[in-house]
Design a protein around this motif. Structure first.
Motif, PDB file in Angstrom:
ATOM      1  N   TRP A 174       0.841  -1.204   0.000  1.00 58.59           N
ATOM      2  CA  TRP A 174       0.000   0.000   0.000  1.00 58.59           C
ATOM      3  C   TRP A 174       0.877   1.255   0.000  1.00 58.59           C
ATOM      4  CZ3 TRP A 174      -3.773  -1.095   4.707  1.00 58.59           C
ATOM      5  CH2 TRP A 174      -4.636  -2.157   4.354  1.00 58.59           C
ATOM      6  N   PRO A 175       0.304   2.384  -0.398  1.00 55.94           N
ATOM      7  CA  PRO A 175       1.044   3.640  -0.216  1.00 55.94           C
ATOM      8  C   PRO A 175       1.070   4.061   1.247  1.00 55.94           C
ATOM      9  CG  PRO A 175      -1.104   4.085  -1.184  1.00 55.94           C
ATOM     10  CD  PRO A 175      -0.986   2.587  -1.071  1.00 55.94           C
ATOM     11  N   GLN A 176       1.985   4.970   1.551  1.00 57.11           N
ATOM     12  CA  GLN A 176       2.103   5.480   2.916  1.00 57.11           C
ATOM     13  C   GLN A 176       2.184   6.999   2.878  1.00 57.11           C
ATOM     14  OE1 GLN A 176       5.953   3.663   3.877  1.00 57.11           O
ATOM     15  NE2 GLN A 176       6.886   5.697   3.932  1.00 57.11           N
ATOM     16  N   ALA A 177       1.722   7.595   3.993  1.00 56.79           N
ATOM     17  CA  ALA A 177       1.943   9.036   4.194  1.00 56.79           C
ATOM     18  C   ALA A 177       2.319   9.191   5.659  1.00 56.79           C
ATOM     19  CB  ALA A 177       0.702   9.835   3.862  1.00 56.79           C
ATOM     20  N   THR A 178       3.617   9.373   5.897  1.00 62.57           N
ATOM     21  CA  THR A 178       4.111   9.415   7.269  1.00 62.57           C
ATOM     22  C   THR A 178       4.127  10.843   7.796  1.00 62.57           C
ATOM     23  OG1 THR A 178       6.334   9.538   6.350  1.00 62.57           O
ATOM     24  CG2 THR A 178       5.585   7.375   7.031  1.00 62.57           C
ATOM     25  N   PHE A 179       4.190  10.989   9.114  1.00 65.05           N
ATOM     26  CA  PHE A 179       4.402  12.264   9.818  1.00 65.05           C
ATOM     27  C   PHE A 179       3.312  13.277   9.454  1.00 65.05           C
ATOM     28  CE2 PHE A 179       8.936  11.017   8.359  1.00 65.05           C
ATOM     29  CZ  PHE A 179       8.890   9.871   9.115  1.00 65.05           C
ATOM     30  N   ALA A 180       2.051  12.814   9.487  1.00 66.51           N
ATOM     31  CA  ALA A 180       0.947  13.641   8.995  1.00 66.51           C
ATOM     32  C   ALA A 180       0.572  14.754   9.963  1.00 66.51           C
ATOM     33  CB  ALA A 180      -0.277  12.758   8.757  1.00 66.51           C
ATOM     34  N   SER A 181       0.362  15.956   9.417  1.00 65.04           N
ATOM     35  CA  SER A 181      -0.180  17.042  10.228  1.00 65.04           C
ATOM     36  C   SER A 181      -1.569  17.434   9.746  1.00 65.04           C
ATOM     37  CB  SER A 181       0.755  18.249  10.223  1.00 65.04           C
ATOM     38  OG  SER A 181       0.842  18.802   8.939  1.00 65.04           O
ATOM     39  N   LYS A 182      -2.032  16.823   8.634  1.00 65.24           N
ATOM     40  CA  LYS A 182      -3.384  17.084   8.142  1.00 65.24           C
ATOM     41  C   LYS A 182      -3.801  15.917   7.257  1.00 65.24           C
ATOM     42  CE  LYS A 182      -5.882  20.830   5.934  1.00 65.24           C
ATOM     43  NZ  LYS A 182      -5.663  21.836   4.896  1.00 65.24           N
ATOM     44  N   VAL A 183      -5.014  15.427   7.471  1.00 66.45           N
ATOM     45  CA  VAL A 183      -5.499  14.283   6.700  1.00 66.45           C
ATOM     46  C   VAL A 183      -6.908  14.562   6.199  1.00 66.45           C
ATOM     47  CG1 VAL A 183      -6.134  11.830   6.792  1.00 66.45           C
ATOM     48  CG2 VAL A 183      -4.137  12.630   8.076  1.00 66.45           C
ATOM     49  N   ALA A 184      -7.138  14.396   4.899  1.00 62.02           N
ATOM     50  CA  ALA A 184      -8.501  14.476   4.366  1.00 62.02           C
ATOM     51  C   ALA A 184      -8.727  13.205   3.563  1.00 62.02           C
ATOM     52  CB  ALA A 184      -8.656  15.697   3.474  1.00 62.02           C
ATOM     53  N   VAL A 185      -9.866  12.533   3.819  1.00 63.18           N
ATOM     54  CA  VAL A 185     -10.152  11.273   3.139  1.00 63.18           C
ATOM     55  C   VAL A 185     -11.415  11.440   2.319  1.00 63.18           C
ATOM     56  CG1 VAL A 185     -10.708   8.832   3.450  1.00 63.18           C
ATOM     57  CG2 VAL A 185      -9.111   9.941   5.019  1.00 63.18           C
ATOM     58  N   SER A 186     -11.358  11.038   1.031  1.00 66.51           N
ATOM     59  CA  SER A 186     -12.567  11.062   0.205  1.00 66.51           C
ATOM     60  C   SER A 186     -12.434   9.992  -0.847  1.00 66.51           C
ATOM     61  CB  SER A 186     -12.727  12.428  -0.464  1.00 66.51           C
ATOM     62  OG  SER A 186     -11.653  12.633  -1.359  1.00 66.51           O
ATOM     63  N   ALA A 187     -13.556   9.571  -1.385  1.00 65.97           N
ATOM     64  CA  ALA A 187     -13.678   8.559  -2.438  1.00 65.97           C
ATOM     65  C   ALA A 187     -12.376   7.902  -2.897  1.00 65.97           C
ATOM     66  CB  ALA A 187     -14.389   9.179  -3.648  1.00 65.97           C
ATOM     67  N   GLY A 188     -11.937   6.913  -2.153  1.00 66.01           N
ATOM     68  CA  GLY A 188     -10.820   6.091  -2.614  1.00 66.01           C
ATOM     69  C   GLY A 188      -9.454   6.726  -2.507  1.00 66.01           C
ATOM     70  N   LYS A 189      -9.363   7.927  -1.942  1.00 64.97           N
ATOM     71  CA  LYS A 189      -8.028   8.511  -1.786  1.00 64.97           C
ATOM     72  C   LYS A 189      -7.925   9.377  -0.533  1.00 64.97           C
ATOM     73  CE  LYS A 189      -8.828  12.520  -4.603  1.00 64.97           C
ATOM     74  NZ  LYS A 189      -9.215  13.022  -5.883  1.00 64.97           N
ATOM     75  N   ALA A 190      -6.698   9.649  -0.166  1.00 66.73           N
ATOM     76  CA  ALA A 190      -6.458  10.528   0.980  1.00 66.73           C
ATOM     77  C   ALA A 190      -5.475  11.607   0.564  1.00 66.73           C
ATOM     78  CB  ALA A 190      -5.891   9.734   2.153  1.00 66.73           C
ATOM     79  N   THR A 191      -5.687  12.806   1.079  1.00 66.14           N
ATOM     80  CA  THR A 191      -4.746  13.897   0.867  1.00 66.14           C
ATOM     81  C   THR A 191      -4.123  14.193   2.218  1.00 66.14           C
ATOM     82  OG1 THR A 191      -6.239  14.753  -0.801  1.00 66.14           O
ATOM     83  CG2 THR A 191      -4.489  16.225  -0.069  1.00 66.14           C
ATOM     84  N   VAL A 192      -2.805  14.063   2.275  1.00 66.98           N
ATOM     85  CA  VAL A 192      -2.129  14.140   3.566  1.00 66.98           C
ATOM     86  C   VAL A 192      -0.993  15.158   3.518  1.00 66.98           C
ATOM     87  CG1 VAL A 192      -0.840  12.836   5.323  1.00 66.98           C
ATOM     88  CG2 VAL A 192      -2.631  11.701   3.991  1.00 66.98           C
ATOM     89  N   THR A 193      -0.992  16.081   4.474  1.00 68.92           N
ATOM     90  CA  THR A 193       0.124  17.008   4.609  1.00 68.92           C
ATOM     91  C   THR A 193       1.099  16.426   5.609  1.00 68.92           C
ATOM     92  OG1 THR A 193      -1.304  18.862   4.095  1.00 68.92           O
ATOM     93  CG2 THR A 193       0.786  19.384   5.166  1.00 68.92           C
ATOM     94  N   ARG A 194       2.390  16.393   5.221  1.00 72.02           N
ATOM     95  CA  ARG A 194       3.415  15.743   6.031  1.00 72.02           C
ATOM     96  C   ARG A 194       4.417  16.746   6.554  1.00 72.02           C
ATOM     97  NH1 ARG A 194       7.069  12.746   3.019  1.00 72.02           N
ATOM     98  NH2 ARG A 194       7.470  11.692   4.993  1.00 72.02           N
ATOM     99  N   GLU A 195       4.870  16.532   7.791  1.00 72.92           N
ATOM    100  CA  GLU A 195       5.936  17.359   8.359  1.00 72.92           C
ATOM    101  C   GLU A 195       7.274  16.752   7.940  1.00 72.92           C
ATOM    102  OE1 GLU A 195       5.605  18.252  12.522  1.00 72.92           O
ATOM    103  OE2 GLU A 195       3.659  19.226  12.251  1.00 72.92           O
ATOM    104  N   ILE A 196       8.028  17.501   7.129  1.00 69.91           N
ATOM    105  CA  ILE A 196       9.346  17.019   6.712  1.00 69.91           C
ATOM    106  C   ILE A 196      10.419  17.998   7.187  1.00 69.91           C
ATOM    107  CG2 ILE A 196       8.490  15.686   4.759  1.00 69.91           C
ATOM    108  CD1 ILE A 196       9.290  18.032   2.931  1.00 69.91           C
ATOM    109  N   ASP A 197      11.687  17.599   7.036  1.00 74.23           N
ATOM    110  CA  ASP A 197      12.766  18.408   7.598  1.00 74.23           C
ATOM    111  C   ASP A 197      12.776  19.842   7.074  1.00 74.23           C
ATOM    112  OD1 ASP A 197      13.699  16.466   9.257  1.00 74.23           O
ATOM    113  OD2 ASP A 197      15.177  15.684   7.853  1.00 74.23           O
ATOM    114  N   GLY A 198      12.385  20.032   5.816  1.00 70.96           N
ATOM    115  CA  GLY A 198      12.434  21.376   5.250  1.00 70.96           C
ATOM    116  C   GLY A 198      11.145  22.162   5.411  1.00 70.96           C
TER     117      GLY A 198
END
Ligand code: FAD
Lengths: 313, 249
Positions: B137-161
């Motif tokens: 499966w795909p992954q979205a690590t270190f999430a600070s925001k998650v939106a889930v809709s019809a078969g997909k998720a949009t995830v904002t991730r905290e990264i070093d930059g």
């Protein structure tokens, strides 16, 4: 025996963390192959070839790697390990958000344990890593055929230049199509990166607001050529972006000088900065735990002390 | 849509652990145990998705000793619908936990698994990514925001930059960072209700998973202590010390 190091880069250049990881690899002995997985990463590959101690640079260049998705990068690493027919004994990446994102996938698909954030190497199969926010150091021995390891960059010097490794182009794995990058919001700053800075000025909840944080700490950071950092409380309160957070679950830093301003010194914060060479704490509470790790403590109101300090240095 | 949330029982984040004098580990006898804080954020996020009508069921899973039942009850008090305990006294390392979770995902068929990004005891930061890889499966690590809709998720991730936003196909694994949400306090009525929610217990062998550890801990020691510093009287003295004694300015 070959140690495969996964380069962190932005296609144009290598990230500093890669150089610390190469030093860790050199401690293991054997050949070092530096793998650059990117899209239009020729310049990064050239830089990789110049890193001292690297025997070979492997490049997988494809549009599939433009987003640096964990799925695609991990698949490429697995292909390289598979093709080596057992000669790759170790896979190392920096313990940055990049390495932490990608490497556990590699370990799982190789059916081996990952050894996270090593700070020392005892032998080819035995490593030291912090646990419990750095309140304990565990020495662990791996029984797996391939050791998959992330490296705490502050524990190893950066490798120098002077290498002239051959660069070998690899065929790239197919795009998994599982993930798509919609956008990045990178913090822009002319200051040094937190991980590489010699001096860090860090602010906590005591700053009171984002305006105060910038108005009070920036003049000092400018004078010292310092990077800016923060506690979790300052990030949660929105004073500064998330990438400023120093600590157990943020960035691990070890500068020459760390100035903690209006930070109480919770264990989670100390985990990220207690290996700094010199620690200074400015806090109005004489009982604040930060003073227990500070080389120099000043009990004072930060709004008076910090401007004075900026004027005096 | 079903969401699975793995929760780990760990030493409470307020406890400063002590290393055992024989060097075999840290002393966790009589120490306060709690749900790993990142997993609390994961449960909260799943429950919010249910409250928003996106998810229909939230299943909490814990792997470990019998006392992990308490952790599952806490998850159910926050709002998880039921719990599964994979009970074992064996030492569980992240790869083994990922395999146990894979077996449960094969059975339960969740659309989203929300894990904490790291457990604050072993600080490994591996399990979610490993599970995602084992599932393909795909992954979205270190999430600070998650939106889930019809078969997909949009995830904002905290990264070093800074931050990055991914769109991933479901099913997928998401791991939580600190800014994703602030978990609610479980209310007394909800704690009472949680006691009546279904809690199923299985063994690793029932799931066909070999949990034998791959890493052996040879010893655990305290890190070197910093020697005590000095208090300075004022800024002038601080500057003098930094220049002449520490020589860092
Ligand atoms: C799972 C988890 C992970 C965490 N990870 C991290 C992490 O990575 N990094 C991190 O930092 N924290 C982390 N924390 C949070 C940590 O526990 C503390 O809550 C946090 O570090 C406190 O931040 P602070 O010191 O800025 O705030 P506080 O503890 O509120 O301290 C503020 C300090 O400012 C001082 N002060 C106030 N006004 C003034 C003034 N005018 N002049 C001088 N001094 C003043 C006060 O005396 C006080 O000591 C984590 C917590 C959890 C549960």
């Amino acid at each position: 025996m070959t140690v495969l190091v996964i380069a962190e880069h932005d296609n144009a250049s290598l990230k500093g963390a890669t150089l610390n990881t190469v030093t860790a690899a050199a401690r293991l002995g054997g050949d070092i192959a530096l793998l650059v997985v990117g899209a239009g990463a020729g310049a990064a590959a050239e830089a990789a070839a110049k890193v001292a101690g690297v025997s070979k640079v492997l490049v997988a260049d494809s549009a599939a790697f433009a987003d640096q998705s964990a799925e695609n990068v991990a698949a490429q690493i697995l292909a390289v390990v598979g093709a080596s027919a057992g000669s790759i004994t170790h896979v190392l990446a920096p313990a940055t958000t990049f390495g932490k994102n990608v490497l556990p996938r590699v370990a799982a698909l190789l059916d081996v344990a990952q050894i996270s954030e090593i700070v020392a190497i005892e032998s080819a199969d035995t490593f030291v890593r912090p646990i419990y926010a750095g309140n304990a150091l565990a020495t662990v021995k791996s029984a797996d055929a391939v050791k998959v390891i992330t490296v705490r960059t502050t524990a190893f010097e950066a490798a120098g230049e002077g290498g002239s490794a051959a660069v070998e182009q690899l065929s790239a794995v197919a795009d998994s199509g599982l993930s798509k990058l919609l956008g990045r919001e990178l913090t822009k700053s002319a200051r040094p990166e937190l991980g590489a800075a010699k001096i860090i000025v860090s602010g906590g909840r005591g700053m009171g607001s984002g305006e105060n944080y910038h108005a009070v700490l920036e003049p000092l950071a400018d004078k010292l050529g310092a990077a800016l950092g923060a506690s979790r409380a300052a990030v949660d309160a929105g004073y500064v972006p998330n990438d400023y957070q120093v600590g157990q679950t943020g960035k691990i830093v070890a500068p020459q000088l760390y100035l903690a301003v209006g930070i109480s010194g919770a264990i989670q914060h100390l985990a990220g900065m207690k290996d700094s060479k010199v620690i200074v704490a400015i806090n109005k509470d004489p009982e604040a735990p930060i003073f227990q790790v500070a080389d120099y403590g000043l009990v004072a109101d930060l709004f008076e002390a910090v401007p004075q300090l900026a004027a005096a240095v | 849509m079903k969401i699975l949330v793995p929760v780990k029982r760990v030493v409470d984040y307020n406890v400063k652990v002590r290393v055992k004098s024989d060097g075999t580990g840290v002393d966790i006898a009589n120490v306060k145990m709690s749900m790993n804080p990142f997993d609390e954020i994961a449960v909260e996020e799943a429950v919010r998705l249910k409250e928003a009508g996106v998810a229909t069921e939230v299943v909490a899973v814990s792997c470990g000793v019998g006392a992990c039942q308490e952790t599952l009850r806490t998850a159910m008090a926050i709002g998880a619908d039921r719990g599964i305990l994979v009970e074992t006294d064996a030492e569980l390392q992240p790869l083994a936990v990922a395999k146990l979770l894979k077996a449960l995902c094969d059975k339960e068929q969740p659309q989203v698994v929300i894990c904490g990004k790291q457990a604050i005891d072993d600080d490994a930061n591996q399990t979610g990514q490993m599970l995602s890889a084992l599932m393909g499966w795909p992954q979205a690590t270190f999430a600070s925001k998650v939106a889930v809709s019809a078969g997909k998720a949009t995830v904002t991730r905290e990264i070093d930059g800074g931050l990055e936003t991914l769109e991933i196909a479901l099913p997928a694994v998401v791991t939580t960072d600190l800014r994703l949400n602030e978990p609610r306090y479980a209310t007394l009525p909800n704690i009472m209700k949680a006691k009546k929610k279904p809690l199923e217990t299985v063994k690793p062998a029932d799931l066909g998973v070999d949990v034998a550890p791959r890493l052996t801990t040879l010893k655990v020691v305290e890190p070197p202590k910093r020697s005590a510093g000095v208090m300075v009287a004022d800024v002038a003295q601080l500057v003098e010390k930094l220049k002449n004694e520490a020589k860092v300015l």
